[in-house]
Design an enzyme around this catalytic site. Sequence first.
Site, PDB file in Angstrom:
ATOM      1  N   TYR A  74     145.755  70.209 -47.140  1.00  0.00           N
ATOM      2  CA  TYR A  74     145.504  70.733 -48.498  1.00  0.00           C
ATOM      3  C   TYR A  74     146.798  71.123 -49.181  1.00  0.00           C
ATOM      4  CZ  TYR A  74     140.519  70.297 -48.291  1.00  0.00           C
ATOM      5  OH  TYR A  74     139.264  69.747 -48.249  1.00  0.00           O
ATOM      6  N   ASN A 109     135.666  65.830 -58.598  1.00  0.00           N
ATOM      7  CA  ASN A 109     137.076  66.047 -58.291  1.00  0.00           C
ATOM      8  C   ASN A 109     137.396  67.523 -58.144  1.00  0.00           C
ATOM      9  OD1 ASN A 109     137.209  63.304 -58.601  1.00  0.00           O
ATOM     10  ND2 ASN A 109     138.037  63.386 -60.677  1.00  0.00           N
ATOM     11  N   VAL A 110     138.367  67.810 -57.319  1.00  0.00           N
ATOM     12  CA  VAL A 110     138.774  69.205 -57.070  1.00  0.00           C
ATOM     13  C   VAL A 110     140.185  69.459 -57.605  1.00  0.00           C
ATOM     14  CG1 VAL A 110     137.296  69.418 -55.035  1.00  0.00           C
ATOM     15  CG2 VAL A 110     139.644  68.610 -54.739  1.00  0.00           C
ATOM     16  N   HIS A 126     132.193  70.082 -56.442  1.00  0.00           N
ATOM     17  CA  HIS A 126     132.784  70.178 -55.092  1.00  0.00           C
ATOM     18  C   HIS A 126     133.830  71.272 -55.017  1.00  0.00           C
ATOM     19  CE1 HIS A 126     131.605  65.686 -54.388  1.00  0.00           C
ATOM     20  NE2 HIS A 126     130.614  66.501 -54.139  1.00  0.00           N
ATOM     21  N   CYS A 137     135.551  88.517 -46.136  1.00  0.00           N
ATOM     22  CA  CYS A 137     134.877  89.283 -47.223  1.00  0.00           C
ATOM     23  C   CYS A 137     134.258  88.366 -48.262  1.00  0.00           C
ATOM     24  CB  CYS A 137     135.883  90.237 -47.876  1.00  0.00           C
ATOM     25  SG  CYS A 137     137.224  89.406 -48.744  1.00  0.00           S
ATOM     26  N   GLY A 194     134.616  56.193 -62.511  1.00  0.00           N
ATOM     27  CA  GLY A 194     135.609  56.259 -61.441  1.00  0.00           C
ATOM     28  C   GLY A 194     135.126  56.859 -60.139  1.00  0.00           C
ATOM     29  N   SER A 196     133.163  55.744 -56.298  1.00  0.00           N
ATOM     30  CA  SER A 196     132.690  54.639 -55.434  1.00  0.00           C
ATOM     31  C   SER A 196     131.230  54.849 -55.060  1.00  0.00           C
ATOM     32  CB  SER A 196     133.537  54.591 -54.160  1.00  0.00           C
ATOM     33  OG  SER A 196     133.344  55.812 -53.433  1.00  0.00           O
ATOM     34  N   ALA A 239     139.745  53.820 -66.413  1.00  0.00           N
ATOM     35  CA  ALA A 239     139.094  54.884 -67.203  1.00  0.00           C
ATOM     36  C   ALA A 239     140.000  55.321 -68.347  1.00  0.00           C
ATOM     37  CB  ALA A 239     138.780  56.058 -66.287  1.00  0.00           C
TER      38      ALA A 239
HETATM   39  C1  BV8 Z   1     125.478  67.674 -48.561  1.00  0.00           C
HETATM   40  C2  BV8 Z   1     135.779  68.160 -51.717  1.00  0.00           C
HETATM   41  C3  BV8 Z   1     123.503  68.654 -47.729  1.00  0.00           C
HETATM   42  C4  BV8 Z   1     136.664  68.215 -50.534  1.00  0.00           C
HETATM   43  C5  BV8 Z   1     134.316  66.233 -51.369  1.00  0.00           C
HETATM   44  C6  BV8 Z   1     125.979  63.303 -41.961  1.00  0.00           C
HETATM   45  C7  BV8 Z   1     126.253  64.637 -41.689  1.00  0.00           C
HETATM   46  C8  BV8 Z   1     126.459  65.551 -42.719  1.00  0.00           C
HETATM   47  C9  BV8 Z   1     126.373  65.142 -44.042  1.00  0.00           C
HETATM   48  C10 BV8 Z   1     126.104  63.813 -44.265  1.00  0.00           C
HETATM   49  C11 BV8 Z   1     125.900  62.894 -43.278  1.00  0.00           C
HETATM   50  N1  BV8 Z   1     125.675  61.685 -43.846  1.00  0.00           N
HETATM   51  C12 BV8 Z   1     125.725  61.799 -45.190  1.00  0.00           C
HETATM   52  C13 BV8 Z   1     125.967  63.075 -45.460  1.00  0.00           C
HETATM   53  C14 BV8 Z   1     126.072  63.654 -46.747  1.00  0.00           C
HETATM   54  C15 BV8 Z   1     127.569  63.739 -47.084  1.00  0.00           C
HETATM   55  C16 BV8 Z   1     128.047  62.362 -47.524  1.00  0.00           C
HETATM   56  O1  BV8 Z   1     127.694  61.917 -48.592  1.00  0.00           O
HETATM   57  N2  BV8 Z   1     128.834  61.695 -46.682  1.00  0.00           N
HETATM   58  C17 BV8 Z   1     129.295  60.363 -47.015  1.00  0.00           C
HETATM   59  C18 BV8 Z   1     130.759  60.216 -46.655  1.00  0.00           C
HETATM   60  C19 BV8 Z   1     128.413  59.375 -46.284  1.00  0.00           C
HETATM   61  N3  BV8 Z   1     127.603  64.665 -48.191  1.00  0.00           N
HETATM   62  C20 BV8 Z   1     127.799  65.946 -47.932  1.00  0.00           C
HETATM   63  O2  BV8 Z   1     128.049  66.413 -46.843  1.00  0.00           O
HETATM   64  C21 BV8 Z   1     127.640  66.841 -49.149  1.00  0.00           C
HETATM   65  N4  BV8 Z   1     126.765  67.913 -48.811  1.00  0.00           N
HETATM   66  O3  BV8 Z   1     124.991  66.578 -48.559  1.00  0.00           O
HETATM   67  O4  BV8 Z   1     124.775  68.832 -48.267  1.00  0.00           O
HETATM   68  C22 BV8 Z   1     123.686  68.386 -46.262  1.00  0.00           C
HETATM   69  C23 BV8 Z   1     124.249  69.370 -45.473  1.00  0.00           C
HETATM   70  C24 BV8 Z   1     124.373  69.133 -44.099  1.00  0.00           C
HETATM   71  C25 BV8 Z   1     123.947  67.919 -43.551  1.00  0.00           C
HETATM   72  C26 BV8 Z   1     123.432  66.907 -44.378  1.00  0.00           C
HETATM   73  C27 BV8 Z   1     123.314  67.141 -45.737  1.00  0.00           C
HETATM   74  C28 BV8 Z   1     128.977  67.407 -49.549  1.00  0.00           C
HETATM   75  C29 BV8 Z   1     129.885  66.286 -50.011  1.00  0.00           C
HETATM   76  C30 BV8 Z   1     131.146  66.893 -50.643  1.00  0.00           C
HETATM   77  C31 BV8 Z   1     132.364  66.426 -49.893  1.00  0.00           C
HETATM   78  N5  BV8 Z   1     133.565  66.943 -50.572  1.00  0.00           N
HETATM   79  N6  BV8 Z   1     135.383  66.762 -51.970  1.00  0.00           N
HETATM   80  C32 BV8 Z   1     138.049  67.716 -50.882  1.00  0.00           C
HETATM   81  O5  BV8 Z   1     138.210  66.959 -51.845  1.00  0.00           O
HETATM   82  O6  BV8 Z   1     138.974  68.107 -50.164  1.00  0.00           O
HETATM   83  S1  BV8 Z   1     133.873  64.644 -51.698  1.00  0.00           S
HETATM   84  C33 BV8 Z   1     135.253  63.717 -52.103  1.00  0.00           C
HETATM   85  O7  BV8 Z   1     134.761  62.378 -52.227  1.00  0.00           O
HETATM   86  C34 BV8 Z   1     135.881  64.018 -53.440  1.00  0.00           C
HETATM   87  O8  BV8 Z   1     135.333  65.111 -54.131  1.00  0.00           O
HETATM   88  C35 BV8 Z   1     135.629  62.738 -54.227  1.00  0.00           C
HETATM   89  O9  BV8 Z   1     135.443  62.941 -55.537  1.00  0.00           O
HETATM   90  C36 BV8 Z   1     134.373  62.319 -53.568  1.00  0.00           C
HETATM   91  C37 BV8 Z   1     133.767  61.013 -53.858  1.00  0.00           C
HETATM   92  O10 BV8 Z   1     134.757  60.034 -53.806  1.00  0.00           O
HETATM   93  P1  BV8 Z   1     135.080  59.279 -55.183  1.00  0.00           P
HETATM   94  O11 BV8 Z   1     135.324  60.304 -56.243  1.00  0.00           O
HETATM   95  O12 BV8 Z   1     134.038  58.278 -55.468  1.00  0.00           O
HETATM   96  O13 BV8 Z   1     136.471  58.619 -54.833  1.00  0.00           O
HETATM   97  P2  BV8 Z   1     136.696  57.220 -54.093  1.00  0.00           P
HETATM   98  O14 BV8 Z   1     138.136  57.163 -53.713  1.00  0.00           O
HETATM   99  O15 BV8 Z   1     135.638  57.021 -53.061  1.00  0.00           O
HETATM  100  O16 BV8 Z   1     136.412  56.132 -55.240  1.00  0.00           O
HETATM  101  C38 BV8 Z   1     137.275  56.058 -56.379  1.00  0.00           C
HETATM  102  C39 BV8 Z   1     136.622  55.061 -57.320  1.00  0.00           C
HETATM  103  O17 BV8 Z   1     137.396  55.006 -58.504  1.00  0.00           O
HETATM  104  C40 BV8 Z   1     136.587  53.652 -56.757  1.00  0.00           C
HETATM  105  O18 BV8 Z   1     135.311  53.096 -57.007  1.00  0.00           O
HETATM  106  C41 BV8 Z   1     137.674  52.901 -57.565  1.00  0.00           C
HETATM  107  O19 BV8 Z   1     137.294  51.551 -57.799  1.00  0.00           O
HETATM  108  C42 BV8 Z   1     137.671  53.661 -58.850  1.00  0.00           C
HETATM  109  N7  BV8 Z   1     138.955  53.688 -59.554  1.00  0.00           N
HETATM  110  C43 BV8 Z   1     140.203  53.781 -59.020  1.00  0.00           C
HETATM  111  N8  BV8 Z   1     141.111  53.851 -60.025  1.00  0.00           N
HETATM  112  C44 BV8 Z   1     140.414  53.822 -61.195  1.00  0.00           C
HETATM  113  C45 BV8 Z   1     139.047  53.715 -60.905  1.00  0.00           C
HETATM  114  N9  BV8 Z   1     138.095  53.656 -61.855  1.00  0.00           N
HETATM  115  C46 BV8 Z   1     138.514  53.694 -63.136  1.00  0.00           C
HETATM  116  N10 BV8 Z   1     139.815  53.809 -63.499  1.00  0.00           N
HETATM  117  C47 BV8 Z   1     140.789  53.858 -62.564  1.00  0.00           C
HETATM  118  N11 BV8 Z   1     142.081  53.958 -62.938  1.00  0.00           N
HETATM  119 ZN    ZN Z   2     138.894  89.080 -47.416  1.00  0.00          ZN
END
Ligand code: BV8
Ligand code: ZN
Length: 252
Positions: A74, A109-110, A126, A137, A194, A196, A239
């Site tokens: 981070y 996004n964060v 997120h 705390c 933007g 995936s 974008a």
């Molecule tokens: C939840 C913060 C209920 C952190 C992020 C098994 C066990 C546990 C959970 C799961 C499981 N299976 C599935 C899950 C659910 C899990 C999940 O979805 N997993 C995925 C990987 C399969 N989700 C969770 O856990 C969520 N909570 O479901 O709670 C629960 C609870 C317990 C058990 C089950 C369910 C919480 C998810 C939050 C994760 N935290 N971020 C940090 O950032 O440090 S997510 C992280 O990915 C970012 O926030 C990011 O935004 C996000 C998504 O990614 P994208 O934004 O889409 O980015 P990516 O690189 O993938 O894609 C970029 C896109 O942009 C591409 O398409 C590209 O073509 C395009 N692009 C590039 N350049 C451009 C462009 N487009 C336009 N213009 C450009 N210039």
């Molecule tokens: Zn504290």
Amino acid sequence: MDTKLTVDIEAISQVAERIKASTRVVVLTGAGISQESGVPTFRGADGLWQSFRAEDLATPEAFQRDPVLVWQWYDWRRSLIKPLEPNPGHYALVELEKRIPGLTLVTQNVDGLHRAAGSRDPIEMHGTIWRVRCLECKNTFENRTVPITILPKCEACDGLLRPDVVWFGESLNEEILHTIYTYLQKAQVVLIVGTSAMVQPAASFGMVAKRTAGAFVVELNRSRTHQSPLFDISIQGNAGELLPRIVDCIGP
Ligand code: BV8
Ligand code: ZN
């Protein structure tokens, strides 16, 4: 004029017409909108910290197992993002908010770049990399110190601080989620910019709006995604170029 450009012009004017005719618009952004600011996306070729998968570091288990490694990741991201600026895509959404008071911006996004651009109240579903939370705390604090002392401690109780973001496997804030679904279920137009569409629950938002509110759903992405066929319009491009063109097409 090449066909792709003519298709885009038609598609952009169609999107602009739909937005102009609407009062309730939801915009969902992902890492792609920050890519042109220099923020690495999660899964792209320029992906975050290549030797690790975000899904292996952004989890409570990883923090439990090795808080120093997770904080180093981070700290590296914070030091990378701190000097970066919003790009024309972020600013176009600020413009769009001014023209459509009923526009709700939800971001995965964060990086804080929507706020930095002047968006009035982005829903940071997120969390944000610029806030920390005490494990003891539970207080949260804004923290933009770069580099951050590893391991950072709470000023109030000396407890261990964590980034105030939602990790994989953690549930989202119930209230935030409820608010998002309320907007989706009334949306006339949804712009998905933007992302995936790999991460739940954000990846379902487009179809929730389509199924419950009959929303017109538009995807703006550099490349097609697995969800592109589900949406009314999918325009490939940066974008930072597409959003300003849509705003220009809408007019003052
Ligand atoms: C939840 C913060 C209920 C952190 C992020 C098994 C066990 C546990 C959970 C799961 C499981 N299976 C599935 C899950 C659910 C899990 C999940 O979805 N997993 C995925 C990987 C399969 N989700 C969770 O856990 C969520 N909570 O479901 O709670 C629960 C609870 C317990 C058990 C089950 C369910 C919480 C998810 C939050 C994760 N935290 N971020 C940090 O950032 O440090 S997510 C992280 O990915 C970012 O926030 C990011 O935004 C996000 C998504 O990614 P994208 O934004 O889409 O980015 P990516 O690189 O993938 O894609 C970029 C896109 O942009 C591409 O398409 C590209 O073509 C395009 N692009 C590039 N350049 C451009 C462009 N487009 C336009 N213009 C450009 N210039
Ligand atoms: Zn504290």
